[in-house]
Design a protein around this motif. Structure first.
Motif, PDB file in Angstrom:
ATOM      1  N   ARG A  31       0.834  -1.207   0.000  1.00 27.58           N
ATOM      2  CA  ARG A  31       0.000   0.000   0.000  1.00 27.58           C
ATOM      3  C   ARG A  31       0.869   1.257   0.000  1.00 27.58           C
ATOM      4  NH1 ARG A  31      -3.072  -3.162   3.688  1.00 27.58           N
ATOM      5  NH2 ARG A  31      -2.076  -2.109   5.451  1.00 27.58           N
ATOM      6  N   TYR A  32       1.947   1.197   0.761  1.00 22.88           N
ATOM      7  CA  TYR A  32       2.868   2.334   0.835  1.00 22.88           C
ATOM      8  C   TYR A  32       3.420   2.668  -0.550  1.00 22.88           C
ATOM      9  CZ  TYR A  32       7.067   5.012   2.069  1.00 22.88           C
ATOM     10  OH  TYR A  32       8.055   5.976   2.156  1.00 22.88           O
ATOM     11  N   TRP A  33       3.898   1.648  -1.268  1.00 27.57           N
ATOM     12  CA  TRP A  33       4.513   1.907  -2.568  1.00 27.57           C
ATOM     13  C   TRP A  33       3.484   2.261  -3.631  1.00 27.57           C
ATOM     14  CZ3 TRP A  33       9.081   3.546  -2.722  1.00 27.57           C
ATOM     15  CH2 TRP A  33      10.038   3.116  -1.797  1.00 27.57           C
ATOM     16  N   ASP A  34       2.275   1.715  -3.528  1.00 26.39           N
ATOM     17  CA  ASP A  34       1.215   2.144  -4.445  1.00 26.39           C
ATOM     18  C   ASP A  34       1.000   3.653  -4.324  1.00 26.39           C
ATOM     19  OD1 ASP A  34       0.250   0.243  -6.190  1.00 26.39           O
ATOM     20  OD2 ASP A  34      -1.250  -0.553  -4.826  1.00 26.39           O
ATOM     21  N   GLU A  35       0.961   4.125  -3.101  1.00 16.76           N
ATOM     22  CA  GLU A  35       0.747   5.555  -2.860  1.00 16.76           C
ATOM     23  C   GLU A  35       1.942   6.387  -3.319  1.00 16.76           C
ATOM     24  OE1 GLU A  35       0.786   8.519   1.001  1.00 16.76           O
ATOM     25  OE2 GLU A  35      -0.071   6.520   1.281  1.00 16.76           O
ATOM     26  N   LYS A  36       3.148   5.969  -2.948  1.00 17.17           N
ATOM     27  CA  LYS A  36       4.341   6.759  -3.240  1.00 17.17           C
ATOM     28  C   LYS A  36       4.680   6.785  -4.729  1.00 17.17           C
ATOM     29  CE  LYS A  36       4.987   7.834   1.042  1.00 17.17           C
ATOM     30  NZ  LYS A  36       4.731   9.211   1.499  1.00 17.17           N
ATOM     31  N   LEU A  37       4.518   5.651  -5.414  1.00 22.89           N
ATOM     32  CA  LEU A  37       4.872   5.607  -6.828  1.00 22.89           C
ATOM     33  C   LEU A  37       3.845   6.329  -7.690  1.00 22.89           C
ATOM     34  CD1 LEU A  37       6.267   1.977  -6.947  1.00 22.89           C
ATOM     35  CD2 LEU A  37       7.574   4.111  -7.059  1.00 22.89           C
ATOM     36  N   LYS A  38       2.608   6.335  -7.253  1.00 26.33           N
ATOM     37  CA  LYS A  38       1.597   7.137  -7.946  1.00 26.33           C
ATOM     38  C   LYS A  38       1.920   8.620  -7.793  1.00 26.33           C
ATOM     39  CE  LYS A  38      -3.416   7.690  -8.467  1.00 26.33           C
ATOM     40  NZ  LYS A  38      -3.475   9.154  -8.470  1.00 26.33           N
ATOM     41  N   ALA A  39       2.275   9.026  -6.580  1.00 28.47           N
ATOM     42  CA  ALA A  39       2.648  10.424  -6.344  1.00 28.47           C
ATOM     43  C   ALA A  39       3.908  10.792  -7.118  1.00 28.47           C
ATOM     44  CB  ALA A  39       2.854  10.659  -4.849  1.00 28.47           C
ATOM     45  N   LEU A  40       4.835   9.855  -7.240  1.00 27.22           N
ATOM     46  CA  LEU A  40       6.067  10.087  -7.994  1.00 27.22           C
ATOM     47  C   LEU A  40       5.756  10.468  -9.437  1.00 27.22           C
ATOM     48  CD1 LEU A  40       9.357   9.403  -8.271  1.00 27.22           C
ATOM     49  CD2 LEU A  40       8.417   7.440  -9.469  1.00 27.22           C
ATOM     50  N   GLN A  41       4.940   9.645 -10.097  1.00 27.98           N
ATOM     51  CA  GLN A  41       4.712   9.887 -11.523  1.00 27.98           C
ATOM     52  C   GLN A  41       3.874  11.144 -11.772  1.00 27.98           C
ATOM     53  OE1 GLN A  41       1.720   9.205 -13.595  1.00 27.98           O
ATOM     54  NE2 GLN A  41       0.475   9.131 -11.728  1.00 27.98           N
ATOM     55  N   GLU A  42       3.230  11.639 -10.740  1.00 28.56           N
ATOM     56  CA  GLU A  42       2.465  12.881 -10.875  1.00 28.56           C
ATOM     57  C   GLU A  42       3.307  14.117 -10.561  1.00 28.56           C
ATOM     58  OE1 GLU A  42      -0.706  12.196  -8.157  1.00 28.56           O
ATOM     59  OE2 GLU A  42      -1.933  11.061  -9.588  1.00 28.56           O
ATOM     60  N   SER A  43       4.512  13.918 -10.047  1.00 21.78           N
ATOM     61  CA  SER A  43       5.329  15.043  -9.596  1.00 21.78           C
ATOM     62  C   SER A  43       6.018  15.749 -10.763  1.00 21.78           C
ATOM     63  CB  SER A  43       6.387  14.561  -8.591  1.00 21.78           C
ATOM     64  OG  SER A  43       7.376  13.791  -9.245  1.00 21.78           O
ATOM     65  N   GLU A  44       6.234  17.043 -10.591  1.00 22.77           N
ATOM     66  CA  GLU A  44       6.926  17.837 -11.604  1.00 22.77           C
ATOM     67  C   GLU A  44       8.373  17.369 -11.766  1.00 22.77           C
ATOM     68  OE1 GLU A  44       8.261  22.516 -12.237  1.00 22.77           O
ATOM     69  OE2 GLU A  44       6.623  22.018 -10.860  1.00 22.77           O
ATOM     70  N   GLU A  45       8.981  16.968 -10.648  1.00 27.99           N
ATOM     71  CA  GLU A  45      10.380  16.500 -10.688  1.00 27.99           C
ATOM     72  C   GLU A  45      10.527  15.248 -11.551  1.00 27.99           C
ATOM     73  OE1 GLU A  45       9.795  18.887  -6.966  1.00 27.99           O
ATOM     74  OE2 GLU A  45       8.666  17.361  -8.069  1.00 27.99           O
ATOM     75  N   TRP A  46       9.573  14.343 -11.464  1.00 29.93           N
ATOM     76  CA  TRP A  46       9.628  13.117 -12.267  1.00 29.93           C
ATOM     77  C   TRP A  46       9.411  13.444 -13.746  1.00 29.93           C
ATOM     78  CZ3 TRP A  46      11.719   8.623 -12.165  1.00 29.93           C
ATOM     79  CH2 TRP A  46      11.284   7.597 -13.022  1.00 29.93           C
ATOM     80  N   GLN A  47       8.524  14.381 -14.036  1.00 32.24           N
ATOM     81  CA  GLN A  47       8.293  14.778 -15.425  1.00 32.24           C
ATOM     82  C   GLN A  47       9.562  15.354 -16.038  1.00 32.24           C
ATOM     83  OE1 GLN A  47       5.464  13.866 -16.922  1.00 32.24           O
ATOM     84  NE2 GLN A  47       4.951  13.005 -14.904  1.00 32.24           N
ATOM     85  N   LYS A  48      10.329  16.102 -15.254  1.00 31.13           N
ATOM     86  CA  LYS A  48      11.609  16.635 -15.740  1.00 31.13           C
ATOM     87  C   LYS A  48      12.599  15.505 -16.015  1.00 31.13           C
ATOM     88  CE  LYS A  48      11.305  21.108 -13.362  1.00 31.13           C
ATOM     89  NZ  LYS A  48      11.862  21.957 -12.265  1.00 31.13           N
TER      90      LYS A  48
END
Length: 340
Positions: free
Chosen positions: A284-301
């Motif tokens: 559950r932790y990684w589902d939440e964190k990895l979803k937030a990762l791909q939505e982040s501006e830093e990941w898009q860069k």
């Protein structure tokens, strides 16, 4: 009297401690991951390859963004574990680390291929892990020299039908590996026996492109993301890509296989995995964190910097996708008599 009451109470307490210890004995990480505090210590992300490759870049970008955005507050380190296209690491991971939620790894289609092919077969596959998320996607590309007589994928397929040995196909991975599968895919879907095709393997996509430019191959299969600079320089022509619809950028005018009547596509994904016996809380932790990762501006860069295309699938959707691609890979390997 007090002594008689104390003794049974003491015995009961000791028994409870023993039972608790026995219950946690099967998982040395149970105490750390079973409460509400996961993660409670540093995390390792493994790239099952040497430095500088796709897995290594993905693992380091993942660790960098999770840390910089403070999505994960525990330290994250990246380790390289090369050998056997990831098979050496997976054999250790699926046994020694099968219940260690503090060690994750990144991978791509070789995770499926190594488990399905006959030669160099790995007894372990994605079912010996917990798929956590797909992060990126790429596609295969069929590429020729700019001065090649092949102007489109159909002319190449026609020559392969007439005489499969006349055309030298090449790729940056061994027979039965990803580039080989992509190389034979258009021919196989056009009714050509892939066992009759001539495929030459090189040690990496860079060497395969060098062979193409040097006239040692008529066409190569490689990652679509790897050919942009050669297209810009006017050195190569991309005949087709294995995406479901046309790609953008420098390849926007390149047709898909489906577009020219060849019913085939192939996704080159990169994703994150955990151990098979990962606790529900950690999942559950990684589902939440990895979803937030791909939505982040830093990941898009990070995606833009590395010329990656984003495609996010959560744990459940990713596992379902892997089952479908496994069927496709098994079918291709069987057609070449390379399946286990």
């Amino acid at each position: 009297m007090k002594r008689k009451i104390f003794a049974p109470a003491l015995l009961s307490g000791i028994l409870a401690l023993v039972l608790t210890a026995c219950g946690a004995g099967g998982n040395p990480f149970a105490e750390e991951s079973g409460g509400s505090g996961y993660p409670e210590k540093p995390i390792t992300v493994v790239a099952p390859s040497g430095a500088g490759g796709g897995w290594d870049l993905t693992a380091r970008s993942l660790a960098k963004v999770l840390t910089e955005t403070k999505l994960v507050e525990q330290p994250i380190t990246v380790e390289n574990k090369p050998g056997g296209g990831g098979a050496v690491f997976l054999a250790e991971y699926a046994t020694a680390d099968k219940n260690n939620p503090y060690k994750l790894f990144v991978n791509s289609p070789p995770l499926l291929i190594n488990n399905l092919k006959k030669e160099g077969h790995s007894p372990y596959g994605f079912r010996d892990t917990t798929p956590l998320a797909q992060l990126t996607r790429d596609y295969g590309a069929i590429v020729v020299q700019k001065r090649s007589k092949y102007r489109d994928i159909q002319s190449l397929v026609d020559d392969l039908k007439e005489d499969p040995k006349r055309v030298t196909l090449a790729g940056g991975s061994a027979p039965g590996s990803m580039d080989h599968l992509i190389a034979v895919l258009p021919a196989y879907k056009s009714g050509i026996d892939p066992k009759k095709l001539k495929y030459v393997s090189y040690d990496g996509g860079g060497e395969a492109i060098a062979a193409l430019l040097g006239g040692n191959a008529d066409a190569i299969a490689t990652d679509a993301s790897a050919v942009g600079e050669y297209v810009k320089a006017g050195k190569v022509r991309v005949l087709a890509v294995t995406s479901p619809k046309r790609m953008g950028g420098i390849l926007k005018d390149v047709p898909t296989l489906k577009e020219v009547g060849i019913d085939a596509e192939f996704t080159i994904w990169r994703g994150v995995f955990g151990p098979k016996q990962m606790p529900d809380e950690a999942k559950r932790y990684w589902d939440e964190k990895l979803k937030a990762l791909q939505e982040s501006e830093e990941w898009q860069k990070e995606l833009k910097k590395n010329h990656w295309e984003s495609e996010y699938r959560d744990s459940r959707a990713f596992a379902s996708f892997l089952e479908e691609q496994e069927k496709q890979i098994r079918e291709l390997l069987k057609s070449m008599d390379m399946a286990k």
